[in-house]
Scaffold this motif. Sequence first.
Motif, PDB file in Angstrom:
ATOM      1  N   ILE A   1      52.244 -15.441  17.203  1.00  0.00           N
ATOM      2  CA  ILE A   1      52.186 -15.381  15.583  1.00  0.00           C
ATOM      3  C   ILE A   1      52.482 -14.308  14.953  1.00  0.00           C
ATOM      4  CG2 ILE A   1      50.528 -15.666  13.954  1.00  0.00           C
ATOM      5  CD1 ILE A   1      48.660 -17.047  15.606  1.00  0.00           C
ATOM      6  N   THR A   2      51.954 -13.092  15.099  1.00  0.00           N
ATOM      7  CA  THR A   2      52.232 -11.716  14.364  1.00  0.00           C
ATOM      8  C   THR A   2      53.313 -11.168  15.556  1.00  0.00           C
ATOM      9  OG1 THR A   2      50.866  -9.585  16.317  1.00  0.00           O
ATOM     10  CG2 THR A   2      49.913 -11.568  14.328  1.00  0.00           C
ATOM     11  N   ARG A   3      53.885 -11.706  16.364  1.00  0.00           N
ATOM     12  CA  ARG A   3      55.427 -10.823  17.331  1.00  0.00           C
ATOM     13  C   ARG A   3      55.226  -9.404  17.090  1.00  0.00           C
ATOM     14  NH1 ARG A   3      59.044 -13.324  12.607  1.00  0.00           N
ATOM     15  NH2 ARG A   3      59.264 -15.438  13.701  1.00  0.00           N
ATOM     16  N   LEU A   4      54.390  -8.661  16.783  1.00  0.00           N
ATOM     17  CA  LEU A   4      54.768  -7.111  16.573  1.00  0.00           C
ATOM     18  C   LEU A   4      52.666  -6.447  17.099  1.00  0.00           C
ATOM     19  CD1 LEU A   4      56.803  -5.704  14.301  1.00  0.00           C
ATOM     20  CD2 LEU A   4      57.055  -6.235  17.270  1.00  0.00           C
TER      21      LEU A   4
ATOM     22  N   ARG B   1      55.314  -8.563  12.336  1.00  0.00           N
ATOM     23  CA  ARG B   1      56.559  -9.710  11.677  1.00  0.00           C
ATOM     24  C   ARG B   1      56.150 -10.941  11.660  1.00  0.00           C
ATOM     25  NH1 ARG B   1      57.626  -6.324   9.575  1.00  0.00           N
ATOM     26  NH2 ARG B   1      59.929  -4.310  10.413  1.00  0.00           N
ATOM     27  N   CYS B   2      54.940 -11.988  11.786  1.00  0.00           N
ATOM     28  CA  CYS B   2      54.338 -12.979  11.662  1.00  0.00           C
ATOM     29  C   CYS B   2      54.972 -13.910  11.162  1.00  0.00           C
ATOM     30  CB  CYS B   2      52.611 -13.596  10.870  1.00  0.00           C
ATOM     31  SG  CYS B   2      51.479 -11.748  11.347  1.00  0.00           S
ATOM     32  N   VAL B   3      54.710 -14.974  11.869  1.00  0.00           N
ATOM     33  CA  VAL B   3      56.129 -15.746  11.688  1.00  0.00           C
ATOM     34  C   VAL B   3      56.386 -16.747  10.145  1.00  0.00           C
ATOM     35  CG1 VAL B   3      56.537 -16.549  14.508  1.00  0.00           C
ATOM     36  CG2 VAL B   3      54.978 -18.264  13.401  1.00  0.00           C
ATOM     37  N   TYR B   4      55.393 -17.194   9.813  1.00  0.00           N
ATOM     38  CA  TYR B   4      54.704 -17.743   8.517  1.00  0.00           C
ATOM     39  C   TYR B   4      55.245 -17.161   7.504  1.00  0.00           C
ATOM     40  CZ  TYR B   4      50.454 -15.312   9.852  1.00  0.00           C
ATOM     41  OH  TYR B   4      50.134 -14.506   9.840  1.00  0.00           O
ATOM     42  N   CYS B   5      55.856 -15.553   7.480  1.00  0.00           N
ATOM     43  CA  CYS B   5      55.710 -15.272   6.496  1.00  0.00           C
ATOM     44  C   CYS B   5      56.974 -13.897   5.901  1.00  0.00           C
ATOM     45  CB  CYS B   5      54.752 -13.457   6.969  1.00  0.00           C
ATOM     46  SG  CYS B   5      54.085 -12.482   5.345  1.00  0.00           S
TER      47      CYS B   5
ATOM     48  N   GLY C   1      54.475 -23.761  23.352  1.00  0.00           N
ATOM     49  CA  GLY C   1      54.444 -22.860  23.467  1.00  0.00           C
ATOM     50  C   GLY C   1      55.573 -22.396  22.044  1.00  0.00           C
ATOM     51  N   ALA C   2      55.855 -22.909  21.342  1.00  0.00           N
ATOM     52  CA  ALA C   2      56.395 -22.267  19.769  1.00  0.00           C
ATOM     53  C   ALA C   2      56.146 -22.668  18.606  1.00  0.00           C
ATOM     54  CB  ALA C   2      57.987 -23.144  20.023  1.00  0.00           C
ATOM     55  N   LEU C   3      56.262 -21.312  18.028  1.00  0.00           N
ATOM     56  CA  LEU C   3      55.815 -21.347  16.697  1.00  0.00           C
ATOM     57  C   LEU C   3      56.468 -21.293  15.905  1.00  0.00           C
ATOM     58  CD1 LEU C   3      53.095 -18.847  17.041  1.00  0.00           C
ATOM     59  CD2 LEU C   3      53.166 -20.696  17.519  1.00  0.00           C
ATOM     60  N   ASN C   4      56.972 -22.921  15.437  1.00  0.00           N
ATOM     61  CA  ASN C   4      58.071 -23.115  14.133  1.00  0.00           C
ATOM     62  C   ASN C   4      57.867 -23.663  13.076  1.00  0.00           C
ATOM     63  OD1 ASN C   4      60.599 -23.763  13.331  1.00  0.00           O
ATOM     64  ND2 ASN C   4      61.053 -25.448  14.856  1.00  0.00           N
ATOM     65  N   PRO C   5      57.292 -22.783  11.596  1.00  0.00           N
ATOM     66  CA  PRO C   5      57.219 -23.157  10.533  1.00  0.00           C
ATOM     67  C   PRO C   5      57.890 -24.495   9.913  1.00  0.00           C
ATOM     68  CG  PRO C   5      57.859 -20.898  10.675  1.00  0.00           C
ATOM     69  CD  PRO C   5      58.016 -21.251  11.810  1.00  0.00           C
ATOM     70  N   ASP C   6      59.335 -24.636  10.135  1.00  0.00           N
ATOM     71  CA  ASP C   6      60.075 -25.520  10.395  1.00  0.00           C
ATOM     72  C   ASP C   6      59.108 -27.021  10.340  1.00  0.00           C
ATOM     73  OD1 ASP C   6      61.535 -24.283   9.444  1.00  0.00           O
ATOM     74  OD2 ASP C   6      63.270 -24.049  10.846  1.00  0.00           O
ATOM     75  N   LEU C   7      58.196 -27.111  11.301  1.00  0.00           N
ATOM     76  CA  LEU C   7      57.734 -28.428  11.819  1.00  0.00           C
ATOM     77  C   LEU C   7      56.688 -28.610  10.681  1.00  0.00           C
ATOM     78  CD1 LEU C   7      58.400 -27.994  15.467  1.00  0.00           C
ATOM     79  CD2 LEU C   7      59.994 -29.054  13.628  1.00  0.00           C
ATOM     80  N   TRP C   8      56.186 -27.743  10.167  1.00  0.00           N
ATOM     81  CA  TRP C   8      54.405 -28.038   9.707  1.00  0.00           C
ATOM     82  C   TRP C   8      54.970 -28.835   8.664  1.00  0.00           C
ATOM     83  CZ3 TRP C   8      54.131 -22.162   9.008  1.00  0.00           C
ATOM     84  CH2 TRP C   8      53.226 -21.629  10.237  1.00  0.00           C
TER      85      TRP C   8
END
Length: 363
Positions: free
Chosen positions: A134-137, A27-31, A224-231
Motif C-alpha cells: 500500500i505505502t510502497r516505502l 508513496r501510497c497507491v491511492y494518494c 497481489g496488485a493494488l490498482n485504484p483504477d479498478l475500485w
Amino acid sequence: MARELHDGFGRGINYLRISVTDKCNFRCVYCMPETGVPARAHGELLTAEEIARFVRIVAQEGITRVRLTGGEPLVSRRIVPLIEEIRSISGIEDISLTTNGALLPRMAADLRAAGLDRVNISLDTLDPARFSQITRLGRVEQALAGIDAALEYGFTPVKVNTVVVRRMDQDVLDLARLSVDRPVHVRFIEYMPIGGGQGASAKDPNSGHGLDPHCGAGAAGTGGALNPDLWDASDVVPSAELRKRISSEAAAAGLGALEPVRDGGPLGAGPARYWAFPNAAGTVGFISAMSNHFCESCNRLRLTADGTIRPCLFSDAEYPVREALRSGDEDAVRAIYRNAIARKPRQHDDIDGTQRFMSQIGG
C-alpha cells in the motif's frame, strides 16, 4: 471568544483543516504516484507565516479547532514553529494533526512542547507485506511505533484511521483489537471516491487515487496488485455491515461483542459513532460518509497548501485566498472566507471522483 459564523443552512463553522504540504515520505497507491508529486514552485504554496495569518483572521470569525494535514505534515520543516504560532492565537482551543506515524517517534516531544493536543494515525492493515504494498516505502512497524510515541508523550485522544475497501479483505478484527489493552480509538471509514474526476484521472500515471478523511487511508486490489483504477462503488463496505462482522468475529474469538459507547466517544469524535469491547481501554468507531451522510452536522472548511478555501471535500468549488493574504488585506481575506461559508453546499452528492486528489486537498 469570537462568535462563530453560520452557513446558509444554519451550521456553525468552527473547524479548519489545513494542508501544510502535498509531499509525503510514503508513496501510497491511492494518494500519489510512485515517483511522488511533481515539484511546485516555492511561491505556489502558502508559507507558514501566511497559514498562521489566515488562522489568526478566521479565529476572529469563530474558528476554534485546527487540524494539520498533508501530504504528510511531519515532513514539513516548518511544522513545529507553525504549531507554536497557532497555539499562541487567541480563540484556538484545539490543535490536532493527521500523520502516517513514521516520524512521530523522533518528533513527538517537540510537537507536544509546541502545543499539539492530539494525533490521528493512518493505518490500514497490520499485515507487513500488504502494508508495504500500500505505502510502497513504509513498514508497519513505523506506524505502530508512532502509536506508541503518541501514547508515551501524552497526546489524547490517540485515534487510528482505517479506510475499508471490500476487495482488500483487511484484517479488521486485528485492527479493532488495538483498542483493547491501550486507550487507542480505532475508526473504520467507508471508502470514498476522492480524485479520479475531470482534470485528475485515476488512469493518469502522474496521479494517485485519494481517500478521505486521511492521506494514509486504505487500498484495494486483485490478487497481489493494488490498482485504484479498478475500485468502484462495490468496494464500499457500509459501517453497519462492518460492525456486525467485527462484533461476530470478536465474539467467536472470546473478546465479546461490541457495545455502544454511551458518552459519545473521545474528544473530537466528529462524525464517528463509537462502540467498544467489554472492559476495553479504547473504542472502535465507524464513519459512514457514504451509507449515512452526516452533512447536516458538518462544521468544517479546508485550506489547501496552495491557498484555496474548500467548503466541502466532495465539491470542487474552491475560493482562492493566497493573493489576498500576500497583499496584507485582511478585510479581503475575511470577505473571501465569509463567501466560502455562505456557499457551503447543504450536502454532497453521490460522486464518482473529484478534480483534486487527497494529497492535494489535505483531508
